[in-house]
Design a protein around this motif. Structure first.
Motif, PDB file in Angstrom:
ATOM      1  N   TRP A 151      -0.364  -2.518   5.875  1.00  0.00           N
ATOM      2  CA  TRP A 151      -0.210  -1.096   6.187  1.00  0.00           C
ATOM      3  C   TRP A 151       0.685  -0.407   5.169  1.00  0.00           C
ATOM      4  O   TRP A 151       1.639  -0.999   4.670  1.00  0.00           O
ATOM      5  CB  TRP A 151       0.418  -0.935   7.576  1.00  0.00           C
ATOM      6  CG  TRP A 151      -0.453  -1.454   8.665  1.00  0.00           C
ATOM      7  CD1 TRP A 151      -0.514  -2.733   9.121  1.00  0.00           C
ATOM      8  CD2 TRP A 151      -1.408  -0.713   9.420  1.00  0.00           C
ATOM      9  NE1 TRP A 151      -1.452  -2.844  10.120  1.00  0.00           N
ATOM     10  CE2 TRP A 151      -2.011  -1.615  10.316  1.00  0.00           C
ATOM     11  CE3 TRP A 151      -1.807   0.617   9.412  1.00  0.00           C
ATOM     12  CZ2 TRP A 151      -3.005  -1.216  11.217  1.00  0.00           C
ATOM     13  CZ3 TRP A 151      -2.790   1.014  10.311  1.00  0.00           C
ATOM     14  CH2 TRP A 151      -3.381   0.105  11.204  1.00  0.00           C
ATOM     15  N   GLY A 152       0.357   0.843   4.884  1.00  0.00           N
ATOM     16  CA  GLY A 152       1.226   1.655   4.062  1.00  0.00           C
ATOM     17  C   GLY A 152       2.299   2.320   4.902  1.00  0.00           C
ATOM     18  O   GLY A 152       2.358   2.135   6.124  1.00  0.00           O
ATOM     19  N   LEU A 186       0.843  -1.183   0.000  1.00  0.00           N
ATOM     20  CA  LEU A 186       0.000   0.000   0.000  1.00  0.00           C
ATOM     21  C   LEU A 186       0.883   1.240   0.000  1.00  0.00           C
ATOM     22  O   LEU A 186       1.811   1.351   0.805  1.00  0.00           O
ATOM     23  CB  LEU A 186      -0.905   0.010   1.233  1.00  0.00           C
ATOM     24  CG  LEU A 186      -1.813  -1.210   1.407  1.00  0.00           C
ATOM     25  CD1 LEU A 186      -2.564  -1.143   2.727  1.00  0.00           C
ATOM     26  CD2 LEU A 186      -2.788  -1.313   0.244  1.00  0.00           C
ATOM     27  N   TRP A 218      -8.325   4.068   7.168  1.00  0.00           N
ATOM     28  CA  TRP A 218      -7.312   5.104   7.379  1.00  0.00           C
ATOM     29  C   TRP A 218      -7.080   5.268   8.878  1.00  0.00           C
ATOM     30  O   TRP A 218      -8.044   5.271   9.681  1.00  0.00           O
ATOM     31  CB  TRP A 218      -7.762   6.443   6.796  1.00  0.00           C
ATOM     32  CG  TRP A 218      -7.757   6.511   5.305  1.00  0.00           C
ATOM     33  CD1 TRP A 218      -8.809   6.335   4.467  1.00  0.00           C
ATOM     34  CD2 TRP A 218      -6.617   6.778   4.471  1.00  0.00           C
ATOM     35  NE1 TRP A 218      -8.404   6.473   3.160  1.00  0.00           N
ATOM     36  CE2 TRP A 218      -7.067   6.753   3.138  1.00  0.00           C
ATOM     37  CE3 TRP A 218      -5.265   7.056   4.716  1.00  0.00           C
ATOM     38  CZ2 TRP A 218      -6.221   6.968   2.051  1.00  0.00           C
ATOM     39  CZ3 TRP A 218      -4.430   7.287   3.639  1.00  0.00           C
ATOM     40  CH2 TRP A 218      -4.910   7.242   2.331  1.00  0.00           C
ATOM     41  N   SER A 273      -4.658   9.602  -1.196  1.00  0.00           N
ATOM     42  CA  SER A 273      -4.872   8.415  -2.003  1.00  0.00           C
ATOM     43  C   SER A 273      -4.002   7.287  -1.466  1.00  0.00           C
ATOM     44  O   SER A 273      -2.934   7.533  -0.896  1.00  0.00           O
ATOM     45  CB  SER A 273      -4.512   8.675  -3.469  1.00  0.00           C
ATOM     46  OG  SER A 273      -5.331   9.679  -4.026  1.00  0.00           O
ATOM     47  N   CYS A 274      -4.467   6.070  -1.672  1.00  0.00           N
ATOM     48  CA  CYS A 274      -3.711   4.886  -1.281  1.00  0.00           C
ATOM     49  C   CYS A 274      -3.826   3.885  -2.411  1.00  0.00           C
ATOM     50  O   CYS A 274      -4.902   3.332  -2.650  1.00  0.00           O
ATOM     51  CB  CYS A 274      -4.257   4.310   0.017  1.00  0.00           C
ATOM     52  SG  CYS A 274      -3.515   2.729   0.500  1.00  0.00           S
ATOM     53  N   THR A 331      -7.637   1.638  -5.653  1.00  0.00           N
ATOM     54  CA  THR A 331      -7.217   2.806  -4.893  1.00  0.00           C
ATOM     55  C   THR A 331      -8.260   3.178  -3.845  1.00  0.00           C
ATOM     56  O   THR A 331      -9.463   3.113  -4.096  1.00  0.00           O
ATOM     57  CB  THR A 331      -6.980   4.006  -5.834  1.00  0.00           C
ATOM     58  OG1 THR A 331      -5.978   3.650  -6.798  1.00  0.00           O
ATOM     59  CG2 THR A 331      -6.486   5.223  -5.063  1.00  0.00           C
ATOM     60  N   THR A 338       1.726   9.137   5.029  1.00  0.00           N
ATOM     61  CA  THR A 338       1.932  10.427   4.379  1.00  0.00           C
ATOM     62  C   THR A 338       1.619  11.518   5.391  1.00  0.00           C
ATOM     63  O   THR A 338       0.640  11.443   6.128  1.00  0.00           O
ATOM     64  CB  THR A 338       1.067  10.553   3.108  1.00  0.00           C
ATOM     65  OG1 THR A 338       1.383  11.766   2.430  1.00  0.00           O
ATOM     66  CG2 THR A 338      -0.435  10.526   3.431  1.00  0.00           C
ATOM     67  N   GLU A 377       0.664   5.414   0.084  1.00  0.00           N
ATOM     68  CA  GLU A 377      -0.136   6.623   0.258  1.00  0.00           C
ATOM     69  C   GLU A 377       0.497   7.811  -0.458  1.00  0.00           C
ATOM     70  O   GLU A 377       1.711   7.869  -0.638  1.00  0.00           O
ATOM     71  CB  GLU A 377      -0.278   6.993   1.746  1.00  0.00           C
ATOM     72  CG  GLU A 377      -0.907   5.942   2.615  1.00  0.00           C
ATOM     73  CD  GLU A 377       0.121   5.075   3.311  1.00  0.00           C
ATOM     74  OE1 GLU A 377      -0.194   4.515   4.377  1.00  0.00           O
ATOM     75  OE2 GLU A 377       1.256   4.950   2.783  1.00  0.00           O
ATOM     76  N   TYR A 436      -2.028   6.866   7.618  1.00  0.00           N
ATOM     77  CA  TYR A 436      -1.716   5.546   7.089  1.00  0.00           C
ATOM     78  C   TYR A 436      -2.974   4.895   6.530  1.00  0.00           C
ATOM     79  O   TYR A 436      -4.041   4.974   7.147  1.00  0.00           O
ATOM     80  CB  TYR A 436      -1.180   4.639   8.195  1.00  0.00           C
ATOM     81  CG  TYR A 436       0.091   5.115   8.853  1.00  0.00           C
ATOM     82  CD1 TYR A 436       0.050   5.949   9.966  1.00  0.00           C
ATOM     83  CD2 TYR A 436       1.328   4.715   8.364  1.00  0.00           C
ATOM     84  CE1 TYR A 436       1.213   6.381  10.577  1.00  0.00           C
ATOM     85  CE2 TYR A 436       2.502   5.139   8.964  1.00  0.00           C
ATOM     86  CZ  TYR A 436       2.429   5.977  10.072  1.00  0.00           C
ATOM     87  OH  TYR A 436       3.586   6.396  10.674  1.00  0.00           O
ATOM     88  N   CYS A 437      -2.839   4.236   5.388  1.00  0.00           N
ATOM     89  CA  CYS A 437      -3.935   3.391   4.940  1.00  0.00           C
ATOM     90  C   CYS A 437      -3.643   1.960   5.340  1.00  0.00           C
ATOM     91  O   CYS A 437      -2.488   1.578   5.557  1.00  0.00           O
ATOM     92  CB  CYS A 437      -4.182   3.523   3.448  1.00  0.00           C
ATOM     93  SG  CYS A 437      -2.995   2.707   2.391  1.00  0.00           S
TER      94      CYS A 437
END
Length: 121
Positions: free
Chosen positions: A111-112, A4, A36, A21-22, A78, A115, A6, A95-96
């Motif tokens: 997890w991303g 993922l 999120w 965006s993710c 997305t 950002t 972000e 975090y997404c």
């Protein structure tokens, strides 16, 4: 494995808007519940919002209701977070996350990297 990524964070004045965006890589997101989270400096990670696999069901933390909107485009793989009327307290790393549970329950498994969102007063 799902990766993922972000994007869309930045610096904005109070009252402004941002859209996060993710993008997902490695696997289609269409069967995953997504969410999120955010973590302010010196604080624990906080849940913000989550959405079911279809986008038809959503859930928000009280502090962002009416200001933030979570949505997804499964065709583009997305996830989005539209943030309006931003406040300095919204400043955090966002975090997404992805869950194997397609609904609004279950833990998050992916997890991303996060950002940064900074809201100036």
């Amino acid at each position: 494995q799902v990766q993922l990524v972000e994007s869309g964070g930045g610096l904005v004045q109070a009252g402004g808007s941002l859209r996060l965006s993710c993008a997902a890589f490695g696997r289609t997101l269409s069967s995953y519940g997504m969410g999120w989270f955010r973590q302010a400096s010196g604080k624990e990670r906080q849940f913000v919002a989550r959405v079911s696999w279809s986008g038809g069901s959503t859930y928000y933390v009280d502090s962002v209701k009416g200001r933030f909107t979570i949505s997804r485009d499964n065709g583009k793989n997305t996830l989005y977070l539209q943030m309006n009327n931003l406040k300095p307290d919204d400043t955090a790393v966002y975090y997404c996350a992805g869950s194997r549970d397609p609904g609004l329950g279950g833990r998050f498994d992916y997890w991303g990297q996060g950002t940064q969102v900074t809201v100036s007063s």
